[in-house]
Design a protein around this motif. Structure first.
Motif: not given
Ligand SMILES: Nc1ncnc2c1ncn2[C@@H]1O[C@H](COP(=O)(O)OP(=O)(O)OP(=O)(O)O)[C@@H](O)[C@H]1O
Ligand SMILES: [Mg+2]
Lengths: 295, 229
Positions: A5, A8, A19, A203, A207, A209, A213, B90-92, B94-95, B99, B103-104, B106-107, B110, B112, B151
């Motif tokens: 994490k 990441y 970006t 967002i 989810v 976070a 994070f 509500r998507l990001i 630039n991903k 991704e 992303f969810a 990674h939060v 989890a 790889r 997601r």
């Protein structure tokens, strides 16, 4: 926090520099501009201070040796004078040398053809560490046995000290003002940069976070941008300093003043620029993001 | 699963309560439509469930969390048991699709390997295989909403909450999204859908809770939305 994490989040921080290219660019520009304004000013005052000190160090005390002492006896006082507090250097000048120095100051040397060394006294030229204590040191010197008379230009030294104090106070105040203005500009730039990411933060929270994070990538981003800004500012500062130095040396003023070579100042300037960049970037981004973490 | 009892909630600076002595229970594995006119308090209920706003009185229990007492730093733990879907996706931006879903994961920390296995599976489930590398703006609205659903699903939440998930889609896409939500429900996840679309609700024979002025006006299984209007 788990390691994968953590990695990441570091990767995310680095990625978001690219970006959000324009905002990153704006932040770096602001950091560079602020550092350069402060840096140029600080370097200017360091140089002024240096030149004043240079002039100060030429401000010496003359101690005349009792005429009844032989030259050897007069020389014997030297170590005694040198051991006094606040004495940086002591130089013995014989009456013959003193006469020569005196005559050489005038063009028409024949005028003094009937002058004899006996008119002059053996003397010591004494340089001080701290000019502001000149008066006390003068009294110490006068108290040394074999010293008949002491001449010290207290007025001039007081003048120097006053000028230096004023320069120091003015530059500290100005740099503080510039610092506050820089922080203000930075804060607003970062606020703008994070404003565009309100949604992204929303967002993240949705989810699940945690605050760490969300915060970490921002802080890493701020830290890197701050360091980058510091490094760019350093190289620009180096260029500006060198160009100004050359111009100055080429001009008439160049003969009268001494400019500290950039090489001498390089490491402190680099350390301060990187340090300030890092500080502003890290604190700026953590303060800016705090507003969005409250829900 | 969800237990609201006698919940009152008034937004600051407004006089009328958005939830007014409201009670409702949703059991495990249910599929529930939440309907009602604009301003009747539907979004407010969702915000109460996700911990975005707090009730002033009553009981609010979600997945074993007591939302009246929960500490702010425990909210992420609650939200990880929920999958939330919104009208505006509500998507990001630039991903990529991959991704956005990864992303969810990674939060929740989890690894790889887990991500590389789970994300394609979920994307396939919502019918987005082959779109992994696209950015949200390179997708249709319906596809974007599928990404959002993927997601919401990816961490296997026990409850999926959707606030007007079809509000920005045409009727055909809307039906597809509803069918997808029903499929997810069939796989064992509890689903709560807020919607305005009567035809859509009536096309499914599900439990329908109707809100009016922050109260439950009707709650019928196999209900028909709009019959009292
Ligand atoms: N942030 C807010 N601050 C103050 N009042 C609010 C806020 N959000 C909603 N309200 C009020 O609370 C009431 C319920 O709003 P809510 O958003 O829950 O309605 P809704 O049923 O979701 O409506 P819609 O179908 O239009 O989305 C409304 O009267 C609204 O004006
Ligand atoms: Mg709503």
């Amino acid at each position: 926090m788990k390691l994968n994490k953590f990695f990441y989040l570091i990767k995310e921080g680095i990625k978001s520099i690219f970006t959000h290219g324009f905002m990153s660019f704006a932040c770096v520009v602001v950091i560079v501009a602020c550092l350069l304004i402060m840096g140029n000013f600080a370097l200017l005052s360091v140089n002024i201070d240096h030149n004043i000190k240079q002039l100060e160090s030429q401000n010496e005390i003359l101690a005349f040796v009792d005429e009844t002492l032989s030259e050897d006896d007069a020389r014997a006082i030297g170590p005694h004078l040198r051991s006094l507090d606040n004495v940086k250097d002591v130089e013995f000048v014989t009456r013959e040398e003193a006469m020569k120095n005196f005559i050489s100051k005038y063009e028409d040397e024949d005028m003094f053809s009937d002058l004899t060394p006996s008119t002059f006294r053996n003397r010591y030229v004494i340089y001080l560490d701290d000019l502001s204590r000149m008066e006390g040191t003068r009294d110490d010197i006068a108290a040394v046995e074999g010293i008949a008379d002491v001449s010290a230009s207290l007025e001039i030294s007081r003048g120097f000290i006053a000028v230096r104090n004023i320069v120091t106070i003015v530059s500290v105040v100005l740099i503080l003002i510039l610092f506050v203005i820089s922080i203000f500009i930075m804060q607003n730039t970062i606020k703008l940069a994070t404003f565009s990411r309100r949604e992204e933060i929303g967002i993240m929270k949705m989810v699940g976070a945690g605050n760490a994070f969300i915060r970490l990538p921002f802080i890493i981003e701020g830290l890197l941008l701050g360091l980058l800004g510091g490094a760019i500012a350093f190289f620009l500062q180096m260029g500006i300093y060198r160009v100004l130095n050359q111009r100055l040396l080429a001009s008439a003023v160049g003969t009268m003043i001494q400019v500290i070579p950039f090489a001498t100042l390089m490491y402190p300037v680099l350390a301060i620029f990187l340090g300030l960049g890092l500080l502003v970037g890290t604190f700026g981004s953590s303060i800016a993001i705090r507003n969005y973490l409250k829900v | 699963m969800v237990h609201l009892k006698d919940v009152c909630m008034t937004y600051p600076k407004t006089g009328t309560p958005a939830a007014d002595h409201l009670s409702l229970d949703i059991g495990e594995g249910e599929f529930v439509f939440l309907v009602g006119s604009s301003g009747s308090g539907k979004t407010t209920i969702i915000k109460l469930l996700t911990g975005e706003v707090r009730a002033q009185s009553g009981e609010v229990m979600v997945n074993g969390f007591d939302l009246r007492k929960i500490k702010r730093r425990k909210l992420p733990a609650l939200r990880r048991t929920l999958g939330v879907i919104f009208q505006d996706f509500r998507l990001i931006d630039n991903k990529t699709v991959f991704e956005n879903v990864a992303f969810a994961m990674h939060v929740i920390g989890a690894g790889r390997r887990a991500i590389r296995e789970r994300v394609p599976y979920v994307l396939k489930l919502v019918g987005l295989e082959g779109r992994e590398k696209r950015l949200p703006q390179e997708l249709s609205g319906g596809e974007q909403q599928r990404v959002a659903i993927a997601r919401a699903l990816v961490n296997s939440p026990s409850l999926i909450i959707a606030d007007e998930p079809t509000g920005n889609l045409d009727p055909a896409r809307s039906l597809e999204i509803m069918l997808l939500l029903q499929k997810i429900n069939d796989l064992g996840t509890t689903v709560l859908v807020v919607t305005h679309e009567k035809e859509l609700v009536n096309a499914f024979s599900k439990r329908v809770i109707t809100l009016e002025n922050g109260c439950v006006a009707s709650d019928e299984t196999g209900g028909y939305y709009g019959h009292e209007a």
